[in-house]
Enzyme design. Structure first.
Site, PDB file in Angstrom:
ATOM      1  N   LYS A 120       9.386   3.935   9.759  1.00 58.14           N
ATOM      2  CA  LYS A 120       8.495   5.073   9.497  1.00 58.14           C
ATOM      3  C   LYS A 120       7.313   4.525   8.706  1.00 58.14           C
ATOM      4  CE  LYS A 120       8.493   9.828   7.826  1.00 58.14           C
ATOM      5  NZ  LYS A 120       7.293   9.799   7.020  1.00 58.14           N
ATOM      6  N   CYS A 131     -17.145 -11.166 -16.116  1.00 59.87           N
ATOM      7  CA  CYS A 131     -17.468 -12.442 -16.742  1.00 59.87           C
ATOM      8  C   CYS A 131     -18.931 -12.778 -16.429  1.00 59.87           C
ATOM      9  CB  CYS A 131     -16.553 -13.508 -16.174  1.00 59.87           C
ATOM     10  SG  CYS A 131     -17.112 -15.175 -16.497  1.00 59.87           S
ATOM     11  N   ASP A 164     -34.668  -2.272   6.497  1.00 58.91           N
ATOM     12  CA  ASP A 164     -35.380  -1.116   7.053  1.00 58.91           C
ATOM     13  C   ASP A 164     -36.241  -1.513   8.241  1.00 58.91           C
ATOM     14  OD1 ASP A 164     -35.892   0.529   3.856  1.00 58.91           O
ATOM     15  OD2 ASP A 164     -34.217   0.510   5.262  1.00 58.91           O
ATOM     16  N   GLU A 173      13.174   3.251  14.587  1.00 61.75           N
ATOM     17  CA  GLU A 173      11.934   2.498  14.353  1.00 61.75           C
ATOM     18  C   GLU A 173      11.475   2.728  12.912  1.00 61.75           C
ATOM     19  OE1 GLU A 173       8.566   4.696  16.473  1.00 61.75           O
ATOM     20  OE2 GLU A 173      10.329   5.850  17.036  1.00 61.75           O
ATOM     21  N   CYS A 229     -12.999 -18.877 -18.465  1.00 62.01           N
ATOM     22  CA  CYS A 229     -14.030 -19.871 -18.805  1.00 62.01           C
ATOM     23  C   CYS A 229     -14.618 -19.694 -20.195  1.00 62.01           C
ATOM     24  CB  CYS A 229     -15.150 -19.843 -17.762  1.00 62.01           C
ATOM     25  SG  CYS A 229     -16.189 -18.381 -17.862  1.00 62.01           S
ATOM     26  N   ASP A 270       4.025   4.165   6.621  1.00 64.54           N
ATOM     27  CA  ASP A 270       3.420   4.984   5.572  1.00 64.54           C
ATOM     28  C   ASP A 270       1.898   4.911   5.672  1.00 64.54           C
ATOM     29  OD1 ASP A 270       3.384   6.705   3.498  1.00 64.54           O
ATOM     30  OD2 ASP A 270       3.964   5.243   1.962  1.00 64.54           O
ATOM     31  N   TYR A 291       3.381   5.797  18.720  1.00 62.40           N
ATOM     32  CA  TYR A 291       4.813   6.099  18.788  1.00 62.40           C
ATOM     33  C   TYR A 291       5.144   7.487  19.337  1.00 62.40           C
ATOM     34  CZ  TYR A 291       3.634   8.184  14.242  1.00 62.40           C
ATOM     35  OH  TYR A 291       3.054   8.911  13.251  1.00 62.40           O
ATOM     36  N   ASP A 322     -33.702  -4.749   1.126  1.00 62.57           N
ATOM     37  CA  ASP A 322     -33.719  -3.401   1.711  1.00 62.57           C
ATOM     38  C   ASP A 322     -34.875  -3.267   2.686  1.00 62.57           C
ATOM     39  OD1 ASP A 322     -32.578  -1.446  -1.158  1.00 62.57           O
ATOM     40  OD2 ASP A 322     -31.612  -2.882   0.180  1.00 62.57           O
ATOM     41  N   GLU A 371       0.363   6.116  14.077  1.00 62.07           N
ATOM     42  CA  GLU A 371       0.032   5.995  12.661  1.00 62.07           C
ATOM     43  C   GLU A 371      -1.068   4.960  12.426  1.00 62.07           C
ATOM     44  OE1 GLU A 371       1.947   8.119  11.204  1.00 62.07           O
ATOM     45  OE2 GLU A 371       1.893   7.734   9.039  1.00 62.07           O
ATOM     46  N   CYS A 394     -14.242 -14.061 -21.221  1.00 58.12           N
ATOM     47  CA  CYS A 394     -13.503 -14.331 -19.991  1.00 58.12           C
ATOM     48  C   CYS A 394     -12.373 -15.325 -20.276  1.00 58.12           C
ATOM     49  CB  CYS A 394     -14.464 -14.895 -18.949  1.00 58.12           C
ATOM     50  SG  CYS A 394     -13.631 -15.553 -17.502  1.00 58.12           S
ATOM     51  N   LYS A 406      14.798   8.606   5.027  1.00 57.21           N
ATOM     52  CA  LYS A 406      13.867   8.108   4.010  1.00 57.21           C
ATOM     53  C   LYS A 406      14.525   7.117   3.046  1.00 57.21           C
ATOM     54  CE  LYS A 406      10.175  10.136   3.355  1.00 57.21           C
ATOM     55  NZ  LYS A 406       9.784  11.550   3.285  1.00 57.21           N
ATOM     56  N   LYS A 460      15.079   8.963  17.048  1.00 55.49           N
ATOM     57  CA  LYS A 460      14.702   9.929  18.092  1.00 55.49           C
ATOM     58  C   LYS A 460      15.688   9.829  19.252  1.00 55.49           C
ATOM     59  CE  LYS A 460       9.869   9.081  16.901  1.00 55.49           C
ATOM     60  NZ  LYS A 460       8.667   8.330  17.217  1.00 55.49           N
ATOM     61  N   CYS A 468     -17.507 -20.551 -14.081  1.00 52.95           N
ATOM     62  CA  CYS A 468     -16.177 -19.946 -14.208  1.00 52.95           C
ATOM     63  C   CYS A 468     -15.275 -20.383 -13.054  1.00 52.95           C
ATOM     64  CB  CYS A 468     -16.311 -18.432 -14.215  1.00 52.95           C
ATOM     65  SG  CYS A 468     -14.726 -17.600 -14.398  1.00 52.95           S
TER      66      CYS A 468
HETATM   67  S1  IVH Z   1       7.373  10.643  15.150  1.00 53.78           S
HETATM   68  C1  IVH Z   1       7.256  14.783  16.813  1.00 53.78           C
HETATM   69  N1  IVH Z   1       7.473   8.148  14.392  1.00 53.78           N
HETATM   70  O1  IVH Z   1       5.878  10.662   9.677  1.00 53.78           O
HETATM   71  C2  IVH Z   1       7.495  13.566  16.059  1.00 53.78           C
HETATM   72  N2  IVH Z   1       6.430   9.714  12.972  1.00 53.78           N
HETATM   73  O2  IVH Z   1       7.130  12.890   8.315  1.00 53.78           O
HETATM   74  C3  IVH Z   1       6.267  13.010  15.518  1.00 53.78           C
HETATM   75  N3  IVH Z   1       5.466   8.714  10.948  1.00 53.78           N
HETATM   76  O3  IVH Z   1       3.580  13.094  10.686  1.00 53.78           O
HETATM   77  C4  IVH Z   1       6.436  11.958  14.547  1.00 53.78           C
HETATM   78  N4  IVH Z   1       6.024   6.643  11.389  1.00 53.78           N
HETATM   79  O4  IVH Z   1       2.739  10.690  10.407  1.00 53.78           O
HETATM   80  C5  IVH Z   1       7.077   9.393  14.079  1.00 53.78           C
HETATM   81  N5  IVH Z   1       7.563   5.878  13.841  1.00 53.78           N
HETATM   82  C6  IVH Z   1       7.183   7.125  13.559  1.00 53.78           C
HETATM   83  C7  IVH Z   1       6.488   7.413  12.389  1.00 53.78           C
HETATM   84  C8  IVH Z   1       6.127   8.728  12.112  1.00 53.78           C
HETATM   85  C9  IVH Z   1       5.410   7.443  10.542  1.00 53.78           C
HETATM   86  C10 IVH Z   1       4.875   9.845  10.209  1.00 53.78           C
HETATM   87  C11 IVH Z   1       3.990  10.735  11.019  1.00 53.78           C
HETATM   88  C12 IVH Z   1       4.576  12.130  10.844  1.00 53.78           C
HETATM   89  C13 IVH Z   1       5.375  11.969   9.587  1.00 53.78           C
HETATM   90  C14 IVH Z   1       6.481  12.974   9.539  1.00 53.78           C
END
Ligand code: IVH
Length: 707
Positions: free
Chosen positions: A136, A449, A55, A134, A434, A138, A246, A51, A194, A431, A337, A313, A455
Site C-alpha cells: 500500500k 555558513c 525574459d 501488494e 569550517c 503512501d 493498480y 532575469d 498512486e 559553521c 495497515k 484484493k 567550507c
Molecule cells: S486499491 C477500489 N491499491 O490507499 C480500490 N489502493 O486507503 C482502490 N493505495 O485511496 C484502491 N496503494 O490512494 C489500492 N496498491 C494499492 C494502493 C492503494 C495505496 C491508497 C489509495 C486509496 C487508499 C485507500
C-alpha cells in the site's frame, strides 16, 4: 562571428526572418532551454542566466508563436511555466467515484475479511480463493482517463467524487504514458494508481526547500502532494514523481470483456507503458496473506518508496463484481495497515550538519530506540525555529514518529521527564565544518555558513559553480571529474585548480593515468585551465559564489570597480565596515542592503580572503569595460532586428549592455535606437511609427568603435 548569412545560427535569426520549418526547430529549442532554466531557478535555486536574458528568451518564443500560431504546442513555454501560474486547479467529476479501503490491523481482522468474502460468495469450504497482495503505497491517488489510448484528463482523488484537474502535472510523472503503448485500445479506460515521491531524494529535496527559505516537507507523501498539486508545472516536473498503476475507474467496454483477473489487468497496465509494482503476488489463503504482510513489513525500510501497509484484493473480476461495495469501499478488498510507529527516547545532543548549499541543519542525536522495526539514532530538527517552537532541550525525553517516513520526526517532548537544569538550545553562530560565521538573513528560516570558498561541506557545489559556463567555463572539467579530483584530495578549493598542472607536472602522469584519462586529455585539460588564467572581472566576481551575487550583479560590480585589485581592496574595506566603501557600494545601481550584507559577510571571512588572494596570484583579471556613462548608448534602449552579419545577436547584445544600453526585444515608444539588418520586418515598421532612429549594422559598429 557569422560571416555569411547562411551561417547565422537559428538562435540568432530574427523571428521575422524564420521560415516555418526553422520556427518549429527554434520553438523546440526555446522550449527545452526555458524548461532547463526553470528547473535551475525553481528547484536548484541556482539560475544560470539573468532575469533579463530569461525574459528575452521568453519574448523570442512569444514573437515566433505570434507569427506561427499553428506551431503552439501543448508543451509551449507560454502555456507552461513562469507563465503566470493558474490561480487554482479546475474541478473534475470522476466518471466512477474513487473509493477508499476498509482497514485490517490484526491477523484476526485479515482472517475475518477473507471469511466475510467467502460467506458472501457462498464459497465451498476448503476451496482456495485467489487473493492478490501488494504494497500500500503512501502517496496520493490519481485517476488518468485515456480515450482511444490518449491521456485526456488526469485528476487527483479529491473527495472521491470530484477531484482537481492536474493533467499537465501528471504528464510529468514517471510511469505515466501520454499515449498507451500497443494498439487496439479500449475506447475509454481510466487508470488509477498512486503518485509518490522516492525516499532516496527526500532529504535532498528538503535541503533545497530550506535553502530556498521554504518549509521542509514532513514526509515523502506530503512532498508528493505538494509537488503534484503545484500550480507551476515546471516545479512538478523537476520533482520527478513516480506512479504505480493498480486500479481503474470507467472502462468502455466493460472491464470483464477486457480481462478476467486483477493480476491480468495490472499486467496489461505494464504492457501499455505504466509502472506497476513488481511485488504484487497472488496468494491462496489467510496464511499466505499474513506471510506476505510479514515479508513486506521486513522489507519496508529498504523499499525505495514509503508504504503504510499492504492491500489485498479478490483476484477474479467476476467475483469482485458480485461482491460489490459497502458504502465507499469495495467488499472485495482491504488494507492491512502497519501499526503506528511511535516511540520515546532521550535526546543526547543536537548535532549541526552543514549541507552542500551551506545550510546548517540541527540533527537530534538520540539514545537508540526501535521504531517500527528500525533502530533510530537521529532525527532532523529542521532549523532554529523548530527547536524553539518545540522547546527541545538536550536531556529531554522526546516523542518520535516514523509514520512510514524515512527520517523520523520529533513530535515533541515529554515535559514531566525534563531533567532539572536543562537549558534552552543556543543555535551556533559559526559553521561546525569550517569555523566561518553562520548567519541568518532576515525573514529566512535557514542559518548559513559564509565560508563558501573553503567550507568542506560546500566544496563540491562551489567548485562546480566556479567552473560553470558563465563563471570560469573550464572545458573538460565537469562535475564528474571535479568530484573525482576532490575525493582524491587533488583539489579542495578553486585556486587548487590552477596548481593542478605544476603539482602534477611530472605529474601530467598522475592525471593521465587516471581511469578515463590519457596524456592527450590531460594536456587538453591543462590547456583549458591555462586559457582561463585570464578572465573578465565580472566572471571572476560571479565565480566566487557570493550569496545574492549572480551574473547581473557581478557585471554591475565589475563596471563600478573597474579592476580586480580595486574590487578586492574595496570589498575588504566593506567587510571592515568602512563608511566610504559602504557608501560607494550602496550607490551602485540595483545593489541593495541584502547584496551588500552578503558581500560583507563573504569578505569578512578571513578564510575567503586567503582564497581570493591565492586566486589573484594565479590569474590575470581583465579590467571591466569603460564606465557606461562615457558611451553614447548609456541608458538608451536599443533593439536589434533582422539578421546581423558581422556579429551574432548575443555578441551585439553583450556589447550594447557593456556600454550601458538596455537591449530590448520589441520596439515601442520607449525605444531609442533600432539596429536593423537585412530581413528586418515588423519592427522596422514599428520604429517608423514611433519615430525611432534606425541604423544599420555598420553604423552601429562605427558608433561603438573604440569604446
Ligand atoms: S486499491 C477500489 N491499491 O490507499 C480500490 N489502493 O486507503 C482502490 N493505495 O485511496 C484502491 N496503494 O490512494 C489500492 N496498491 C494499492 C494502493 C492503494 C495505496 C491508497 C489509495 C486509496 C487508499 C485507500
Amino acid at each position: 562571428m557569422a560571416a555569411k548569412k547562411s551561417k547565422i545560427s537559428l538562435a540568432d535569426k530574427a523571428p521575422d526572418a524564420l521560415t516555418e520549418k526553422e520556427a518549429k526547430a527554434e520553438l523546440t529549442r526555446l522550449s527545452l532551454t526555458l524548461a532547463e532554466h526553470d528547473r535551475r531557478y525553481h528547484t536548484e535555486d541556482a539560475p544560470t542566466i539573468s532575469d533579463a536574458d530569461y525574459d528575452a528568451l521568453k519574448r523570442r518564443n512569444e514573437a515566433i508563436e505570434a507569427r506561427f500560431p499553428q506551431l503552439v504546442g501543448l508543451d509551449s513555454p507560454s502555456l507552461r511555466v513562469g507563465a503566470k501560474p493558474a490561480e487554482k486547479f479546475e474541478k473534475v467529476r470522476h466518471a466512477r467515484p474513487m473509493l477508499s479501503l476498509d482497514n485490517a490491523f490484526t491477523d484476526e481482522d485479515v482472517a475475518e475479511f477473507l471469511a466475510r468474502v467467502k460467506r458472501f460468495l457462498n464459497w465451498p469450504e476448503g476451496d482456495a480463493l485467489e487473493i492478490t497482495a501488494e504494497p500500500k503505497i503512501d502517496g496520493l491517488s490519481a485517476s488518468l482517463r485515456y480515450e482511444n489510448g490518449v491521456l485526456t484528463v488526469g485528476a487527483t482523488r479529491g473527495d472521491g467524487t470530484e477531484g482537481e484537474n492536474v493533467t499537465a502535472n501528471l504528464k510529468t510523472v514517471e510511469g505515466i504514458p501520454h499515449t498507451l503503448k500497443g494498439k487496439d485500445h479500449p475506447a475509454v479506460f481510466e487508470v488509477r494508481g498512486e503518485v509518490f515521491f522516492p525516499k532516496a531524494r527526500f532529504g535532498e529535496l528538503n535541503e533545497r526547500q530550506v535553502a530556498a527559505g521554504k518549509e521542509p516537507y514532513a514526509n515523502p507523501r506530503n512532498a508528493a502532494a505538494g509537488s503534484l498539486r503545484n500550480l507551476d508545472v515546471s516545479v512538478t516536473a523537476s520533482r520527478k514523481l513516480q506512479f504505480f498503476a493498480y486500479a481503474w475507474g470507467e472502462t468502455v467496454p466493460d472491464i470483464q470483456l477486457i480481462a478476467k483477473t486483477q493480476k491480468s489487468v495490472v499486467e496489461q497496465f505494464a504492457k501499455w507503458g505504466f509502472q506497476t509494482n513488481p511485488l504484487m503476488r497472488v496468494v491462496q489463503d489467510a496464511e499466505g496473506l499474513i506471510a506476505y504482510y510479514n515479508e513486506i513489513g521486513a522489507a519496508r525500510a529498504s523499499l525505495p518508496y514509503d508504504i503504510d501497509g499492504v492491500v489485498y484484493k479478490v483476484n477474479r473480476l467476476d467475483l469482485q463484481g458480485r461482491l460489490g461495495f459497502v458504502s465507499r469501499s469495495p467488499r472485495w478488498a482491504t488494507a492491512h495497515k502497519f501499526a503506528a510507529e511511535k516511540a520515546e527516547t532521550e535526546l543526547l545532543g543536537i548535532d549541526i550538519q552543514v549541507g552542500r548549499t551551506g545550510v546548517l541543519t540541527p540533527v537530534a542525536r538520540l539514545k537508540p530506540v526501535t521504531v517500527g522495526g528500525v533502530v533510530v539514532t537521529n532525527a532532523t530538527l529542521h532549523n532554529a525555529d523548530e527547536i524553539a517552537r518545540k522547546d527541545v532541550r538536550i536531556g529531554d525525553t522526546v516523542r518520535l514518529q516514523r509514520a512510514g517516513d524515512v527520517i523520523p520526526q520529533v513530535l515533541g517532548i515529554v515535559e514531566e521527564k525534563r531533567p532539572k537544569g536543562a537549558a534552552p538550545f543556543v543555535f551556533p553562530t559559526v559553521c561546525p565544518a569550517c569555523g566561518s560565521h553562520a548567519v541568518r538573513e532576515e525573514g529566512e528560516v535557514a542559518t548559513r555558513c559564509t565560508g563558501g570558498l573553503i567550507c568542506p561541506a560546500q566544496r563540491s557545489e562551489r567548485l562546480k559553480h566556479f567552473v560553470s559556463r558563465n563563471a570560469f567555463d573550464i572545458e573538460g572539467l565537469g562535475a564528474k571529474h571535479l568530484d573525482a579530483f576532490l575525493a582524491d584530495g587533488m583539489i579542495a578549493t578553486p585556486a587548487d585548480i590552477f596548481h593542478l598542472e605544476e603539482r602534477y607536472a611530472a605529474g601530467e602522469k598522475a592525471i593521465a593515468e587516471r581511469e578515463g584519462w590519457g596524456p592527450q586529455s590531460a594536456a587538453k585539460l591543462f590547456d583549458a585551465i591555462t586559457a582561463r588564467r585570464t578572465i573578465a572581472l565580472h566572471r571572476f566576481i560571479y565565480a566566487l559564489g557570493i550569496r545574492h551575487v549572480g551574473e547581473t550583479t557581478g557585471k554591475q560590480l565589475a563596471r563600478a570597480y573597474g579592476s580586480g585589485a580595486a574590487f578586492v581592496a574595496a570589498m575588504k574595506l566593506v567587510a571592515a565596515k568602512d563608511e566610504a566603501a559602504l557608501a560607494e557600494l550602496d550607490a551602485i545601481d540595483q545593489i541593495g542592503g541584502t547584496v551588500a550584507e552578503a558581500i560583507a559577510d563573504f569578505f569578512g571571512e578571513e578564510h575567503n580572503i586567503v582564497e581570493v588572494d591565492r586566486l589573484l596570484g594565479q590569474l590575470t583579471i581583465e579590467d571591466a569595460e569603460k564606465p557606461a556613462s562615457e558611451s553614447p548608448v548609456a541608458g538608451k534602449t536599443v533593439v536589434f532586428t533582422g539578421s546581423l552579419e558581422k556579429m551574432t545577436r548575443n555578441e551585439a547584445k553583450a556589447r550594447a549592455e557593456s556600454l550601458g544600453a538596455k537591449v530590448s526585444g520589441s520596439v515601442s515608444a520607449k525605444t531609442d535606437l533600432v539596429v536593423a539588418g537585412p530581413g528586418a520586418g515588423s519592427k522596422l515598421k514599428e520604429a517608423e511609427k514611433h519615430g525611432v532612429q534606425v541604423i544599420d549594422e555598420d553604423a552601429w559598429l562605427a558608433l561603438v568603435e573604440g569604446l
